[in-house]
Write a protein that holds these residues in place. Sequence first.
Motif, PDB file in Angstrom:
ATOM      1  N   LEU A 270       0.732  -1.117   0.013  1.00 30.77           N
ATOM      2  CA  LEU A 270      -0.021   0.069   0.000  1.00 30.77           C
ATOM      3  C   LEU A 270       0.845   1.175   0.036  1.00 30.77           C
ATOM      4  CD1 LEU A 270      -2.624  -1.132   2.787  1.00 30.77           C
ATOM      5  CD2 LEU A 270      -2.771  -1.434   0.029  1.00 30.77           C
ATOM      6  N   LEU A 271       2.025   1.096  -0.258  1.00 32.21           N
ATOM      7  CA  LEU A 271       3.026   2.047  -0.126  1.00 32.21           C
ATOM      8  C   LEU A 271       2.628   3.296  -1.192  1.00 32.21           C
ATOM      9  CD1 LEU A 271       5.562   3.197   0.965  1.00 32.21           C
ATOM     10  CD2 LEU A 271       7.033   2.468  -1.181  1.00 32.21           C
ATOM     11  N   SER A 272       2.672   4.499  -0.823  1.00 33.19           N
ATOM     12  CA  SER A 272       2.009   5.746  -1.868  1.00 33.19           C
ATOM     13  C   SER A 272       2.993   6.806  -1.651  1.00 33.19           C
ATOM     14  CB  SER A 272       0.850   6.066  -1.605  1.00 33.19           C
ATOM     15  OG  SER A 272       0.883   6.722   0.094  1.00 33.19           O
ATOM     16  N   ARG A 273       2.857   7.651  -2.804  1.00 33.69           N
ATOM     17  CA  ARG A 273       3.821   8.818  -2.869  1.00 33.69           C
ATOM     18  C   ARG A 273       3.656   9.801  -1.577  1.00 33.69           C
ATOM     19  NH1 ARG A 273       2.795  13.145  -7.464  1.00 33.69           N
ATOM     20  NH2 ARG A 273       0.954  13.362  -6.240  1.00 33.69           N
ATOM     21  N   LEU A 274       2.524   9.726  -0.921  1.00 25.39           N
ATOM     22  CA  LEU A 274       2.338  10.378   0.244  1.00 25.39           C
ATOM     23  C   LEU A 274       3.024   9.806   1.476  1.00 25.39           C
ATOM     24  CD1 LEU A 274       0.907  12.515   1.862  1.00 25.39           C
ATOM     25  CD2 LEU A 274      -1.019  11.058   2.366  1.00 25.39           C
ATOM     26  N   ASP A 275       3.175   8.537   1.436  1.00 22.30           N
ATOM     27  CA  ASP A 275       3.902   7.835   2.526  1.00 22.30           C
ATOM     28  C   ASP A 275       5.454   7.972   2.457  1.00 22.30           C
ATOM     29  OD1 ASP A 275       1.917   6.536   3.533  1.00 22.30           O
ATOM     30  OD2 ASP A 275       1.839   4.716   2.062  1.00 22.30           O
ATOM     31  N   LEU A 276       5.853   8.353   1.142  1.00 23.72           N
ATOM     32  CA  LEU A 276       7.315   8.450   0.823  1.00 23.72           C
ATOM     33  C   LEU A 276       7.554   9.940   1.300  1.00 23.72           C
ATOM     34  CD1 LEU A 276       7.934   6.667  -2.557  1.00 23.72           C
ATOM     35  CD2 LEU A 276       8.697   6.010  -0.429  1.00 23.72           C
ATOM     36  N   ALA A 277       6.573  10.899   0.909  1.00 28.85           N
ATOM     37  CA  ALA A 277       7.044  12.355   1.362  1.00 28.85           C
ATOM     38  C   ALA A 277       6.773  12.605   2.782  1.00 28.85           C
ATOM     39  CB  ALA A 277       5.587  13.255   0.537  1.00 28.85           C
ATOM     40  N   THR A 278       6.079  11.904   3.415  1.00 27.25           N
ATOM     41  CA  THR A 278       5.908  11.898   4.984  1.00 27.25           C
ATOM     42  C   THR A 278       7.218  11.405   5.574  1.00 27.25           C
ATOM     43  OG1 THR A 278       3.588  11.621   4.969  1.00 27.25           O
ATOM     44  CG2 THR A 278       4.614  11.062   6.971  1.00 27.25           C
ATOM     45  N   ARG A 279       7.692  10.266   5.221  1.00 26.72           N
ATOM     46  CA  ARG A 279       8.875   9.854   5.719  1.00 26.72           C
ATOM     47  C   ARG A 279      10.028  10.641   5.413  1.00 26.72           C
ATOM     48  NH1 ARG A 279       9.430   4.510   7.541  1.00 26.72           N
ATOM     49  NH2 ARG A 279      11.386   5.515   8.376  1.00 26.72           N
TER      50      ARG A 279
END
Length: 364
Positions: A270-279
């Motif tokens: 479920l990894l998303s662009r938002l998850d990456l940006a948050t991390r």
Amino acid sequence: MNKTVLDVAIIASGIVGYFISISLVTTSFYRNRANNYLSLSLFLLTSLTLLGWFDVVDTVLEVLDNPVWEYLCGVTLFTYFLIQMQHEYLQKSWYKWLYLPFIAAFIIETILYVNAVFNFYDSEYYDLMFFIMDNTSFLYNVFLIFWGRKLIKDAAISEDKKRWLLRLNLFIIGIIMCWLLSSIEFYILNSEYATNLMWIVLSILSWWILYYGVFRLQIVVQKEEIHQYLVAKTTNGTQIKKKISEDTVSKITNQLYVLMEEEELYKNPLLSRLDLATRLETSEGYVSQIINQETNKSVIQFVNEYRIEAAKELLHNPVFNKYSLEAIGMEVGFKSKSTFYSVFKKSLGMSPGAFRKLQKGPNS
């Protein structure tokens, strides 16, 4: 006509039910301790469905159309749940006492049967005993299935496995409710509409278990086994990881490589662009921009490249030859078999199966 169609449907479901129960104990892909109990449960449910629907009497098959087996079916299903959860109850000394009602019912039924043949004593209470055994088995199964449901909810297991176990449990609860309605209807209204509904629901269970209960859960189990193996190898310091790129310009990109290679973030389906940006403590747009500029890939292409490399390592390693391609795809982060196959073939020009066969050599 409708009765004939239902007869054919239930016979077909019965064949599927028997096929699954046999496959669970004879096929290496499915064979394990938990599925042995599921196999027995399904065999008993299928037999009760077929014999109950067609009202088989005065034949050798009549021995299976008996409340005694209802006691055993509940316990084997409960045991199946415990094994899937690896629950501590399996190690308790009192656990085997759960089979006592089945043993007692079997002894009573044997005595009644012998008396019916040889007339040792007056059997005027036979119908009463049958009534008591039938309804007691209902109460016992209700107790076991709701107890099992509580244990599943509290179990520390993967969400995929918990979801499947709860679904199966809920399906069994539905059967029990039909069972209750059929008993009420039979003794009060002297009709059998709810009974017919119960047989139909039981027949559907065979088809449902075929896909969700057997194949899908087995994929989840294999995925967990692969993951546990990889974790153990990492803990022992023998897992070979990809090297972090030294050619990147951006600090953000280097941090991204660390997240991918050290934390294996790509394994989250479920990894998303938002998850990456948050991390990375930045914006989604900047993440996309920097990945595109420095790797000439989109975010999804960047993530899938890691997934494909991880899949190639697993497919190349003979240790994982016994595991299905779908389980490997799930372990490396793909949400579905179709996505895994599509991305893999686009990347390497061949399917995962062809790649695995190539690694085994021409004589495999």
